[in-house]
Design an enzyme around this catalytic site. Sequence first.
Site, PDB file in Angstrom:
ATOM      1  N   ASN A  81       0.673  -1.436   0.096  1.00  0.00           N
ATOM      2  CA  ASN A  81       0.168   0.174  -0.314  1.00  0.00           C
ATOM      3  C   ASN A  81       0.752   1.014  -0.085  1.00  0.00           C
ATOM      4  O   ASN A  81       1.656   1.448   0.938  1.00  0.00           O
ATOM      5  CB  ASN A  81      -1.443  -0.392   1.533  1.00  0.00           C
ATOM      6  CG  ASN A  81      -1.485   0.815   1.674  1.00  0.00           C
ATOM      7  OD1 ASN A  81      -1.614   1.858   0.188  1.00  0.00           O
ATOM      8  ND2 ASN A  81      -2.171   1.501   2.632  1.00  0.00           N
ATOM      9  N   LYS A 112       0.452   4.603   0.063  1.00  0.00           N
ATOM     10  CA  LYS A 112      -0.485   5.475   0.145  1.00  0.00           C
ATOM     11  C   LYS A 112      -0.303   6.032  -0.773  1.00  0.00           C
ATOM     12  O   LYS A 112      -0.063   6.200  -2.057  1.00  0.00           O
ATOM     13  CB  LYS A 112      -0.344   5.439   1.720  1.00  0.00           C
ATOM     14  CG  LYS A 112      -0.041   4.324   2.437  1.00  0.00           C
ATOM     15  CD  LYS A 112       0.387   4.923   4.045  1.00  0.00           C
ATOM     16  CE  LYS A 112      -0.797   3.707   4.671  1.00  0.00           C
ATOM     17  NZ  LYS A 112      -0.613   3.549   6.100  1.00  0.00           N
ATOM     18  N   HIS A 161      -9.522   1.161   5.355  1.00  0.00           N
ATOM     19  CA  HIS A 161      -8.203   1.663   6.321  1.00  0.00           C
ATOM     20  C   HIS A 161      -8.367   2.514   7.047  1.00  0.00           C
ATOM     21  O   HIS A 161      -9.163   3.716   6.522  1.00  0.00           O
ATOM     22  CB  HIS A 161      -7.621   2.336   4.695  1.00  0.00           C
ATOM     23  CG  HIS A 161      -6.106   2.105   5.132  1.00  0.00           C
ATOM     24  ND1 HIS A 161      -5.045   3.242   6.106  1.00  0.00           N
ATOM     25  CD2 HIS A 161      -4.675   1.231   5.074  1.00  0.00           C
ATOM     26  CE1 HIS A 161      -3.870   2.359   5.882  1.00  0.00           C
ATOM     27  NE2 HIS A 161      -3.796   1.886   5.584  1.00  0.00           N
ATOM     28  N   GLU A 219      -7.219   4.995   7.538  1.00  0.00           N
ATOM     29  CA  GLU A 219      -6.722   6.595   7.282  1.00  0.00           C
ATOM     30  C   GLU A 219      -8.172   7.174   7.235  1.00  0.00           C
ATOM     31  O   GLU A 219      -8.612   8.149   7.542  1.00  0.00           O
ATOM     32  CB  GLU A 219      -5.764   6.200   6.489  1.00  0.00           C
ATOM     33  CG  GLU A 219      -3.836   6.644   7.532  1.00  0.00           C
ATOM     34  CD  GLU A 219      -2.973   5.649   7.070  1.00  0.00           C
ATOM     35  OE1 GLU A 219      -2.868   5.943   4.874  1.00  0.00           O
ATOM     36  OE2 GLU A 219      -2.416   4.978   7.446  1.00  0.00           O
ATOM     37  N   GLU A 259      -5.584  -4.343  10.669  1.00  0.00           N
ATOM     38  CA  GLU A 259      -4.689  -2.979  10.443  1.00  0.00           C
ATOM     39  C   GLU A 259      -4.243  -2.318  12.175  1.00  0.00           C
ATOM     40  O   GLU A 259      -5.476  -1.736  12.148  1.00  0.00           O
ATOM     41  CB  GLU A 259      -4.718  -2.161   9.846  1.00  0.00           C
ATOM     42  CG  GLU A 259      -3.642  -3.101   8.763  1.00  0.00           C
ATOM     43  CD  GLU A 259      -3.571  -2.038   7.458  1.00  0.00           C
ATOM     44  OE1 GLU A 259      -2.037  -2.350   7.094  1.00  0.00           O
ATOM     45  OE2 GLU A 259      -4.333  -1.235   6.658  1.00  0.00           O
ATOM     46  N   GLY A 287       2.166   3.000  11.089  1.00  0.00           N
ATOM     47  CA  GLY A 287       3.617   4.044  10.475  1.00  0.00           C
ATOM     48  C   GLY A 287       4.426   4.230  12.009  1.00  0.00           C
ATOM     49  O   GLY A 287       4.916   5.073  11.774  1.00  0.00           O
ATOM     50  N   SER A 301       3.556  -1.658  10.397  1.00  0.00           N
ATOM     51  CA  SER A 301       5.417  -1.051  10.863  1.00  0.00           C
ATOM     52  C   SER A 301       5.461  -2.695  10.553  1.00  0.00           C
ATOM     53  O   SER A 301       6.452  -2.765  11.019  1.00  0.00           O
ATOM     54  CB  SER A 301       5.246  -0.596  12.008  1.00  0.00           C
ATOM     55  OG  SER A 301       5.044   0.276  12.607  1.00  0.00           O
TER      56      SER A 301
HETATM   57  P1  13P Z   1       3.063   0.449   7.861  1.00  0.00           P
HETATM   58  O1  13P Z   1       3.838  -0.597   7.410  1.00  0.00           O
HETATM   59  O2  13P Z   1       3.817   1.514   7.162  1.00  0.00           O
HETATM   60  O3  13P Z   1       2.763   0.889   9.350  1.00  0.00           O
HETATM   61  O4  13P Z   1       1.852   0.960   7.119  1.00  0.00           O
HETATM   62  C1  13P Z   1       0.915  -0.021   7.293  1.00  0.00           C
HETATM   63  C2  13P Z   1      -0.332   0.222   6.521  1.00  0.00           C
HETATM   64  O5  13P Z   1      -1.136   1.344   6.387  1.00  0.00           O
HETATM   65  C3  13P Z   1      -0.756  -0.852   5.108  1.00  0.00           C
HETATM   66  O6  13P Z   1      -2.421  -0.036   4.844  1.00  0.00           O
END
Ligand code: 13P
Length: 253
Positions: free
Chosen positions: A9, A11, A98, A100, A168, A174, A214
């Site tokens: 992903n 992002k 997600h 976010e 997640e 992150g 992460s």
């Molecule tokens: P990170 O691997 O950067 O923590 O992000 C995880 C994520 O949100 C994948 O969709």
Amino acid sequence: MSEKFVVANWKMNGSEALIATFAPALQQGLAAMNGRGAPRVAVCPPAPFLHAMAGRLKGSAVQLGAQNVHPEPEGAFTGEVSAHMLAELNVAVCIVGHSERRQLFGEDDEFIRAKLMALHQVAIEPILCVGETLAEREAGEHEAVVWRQVHAALRGLEVPGDLTVAYEPVWAIGTGRTATPAQANEMHALIRRVLSEQFGDDAAARIGLLYGGSVNAGNAGDLLAQPQIDGALVGGASLKPDAFLAIIHHAKR
Ligand code: 13P
């Protein structure tokens, strides 16, 4: 699930220049694993780069993924992209729910359910993301929250079709902080129970459950060794081909 599934992903990161180096490096890395249990792999770039990524991945087994979709088929929804449009670009999988999008864009369970249904109509496989915040975990509500998110997104669906669910935990995204393999496995087992209640044991056993938050080359091995963890949804570490390939290596059969 016998075959693991590793999803990048990106992002809101990347560029055509990154795609031009990333896609061949990924394909070469996978080719080097040929016949030795390479897992299923998908890459989800930002929407403006789907076409470029599709071109670069042509002829490879790597699947194209989108990060978002709007539930309506067409209309006055400035800035949005429909499931039909993604299907025209040969998108195979699409992330929905997600954290976010839930947190920054106010998406609720009902909206996420509508997106999932729109994807099913065009046979794009949803990757449904669920996960609790730190406050919810500290309050002991993590199981209830994730149960509600899975249940609400799949309400009314009689057969799962092609479906992947990603756990997640928001506090692990992150942050460099991952759920322990045991914590993740426990939550995956809970998600599997919700899926079993709705679709029966056999169908639930076929739904891939990814862990995200992460994930990197250092922790992927232990996470992917858990019986209930069928793959990984990778953010930051998916932007560098070497780091992403190292995770993929841990997902080999
Ligand atoms: P990170 O691997 O950067 O923590 O992000 C995880 C994520 O949100 C994948 O969709």
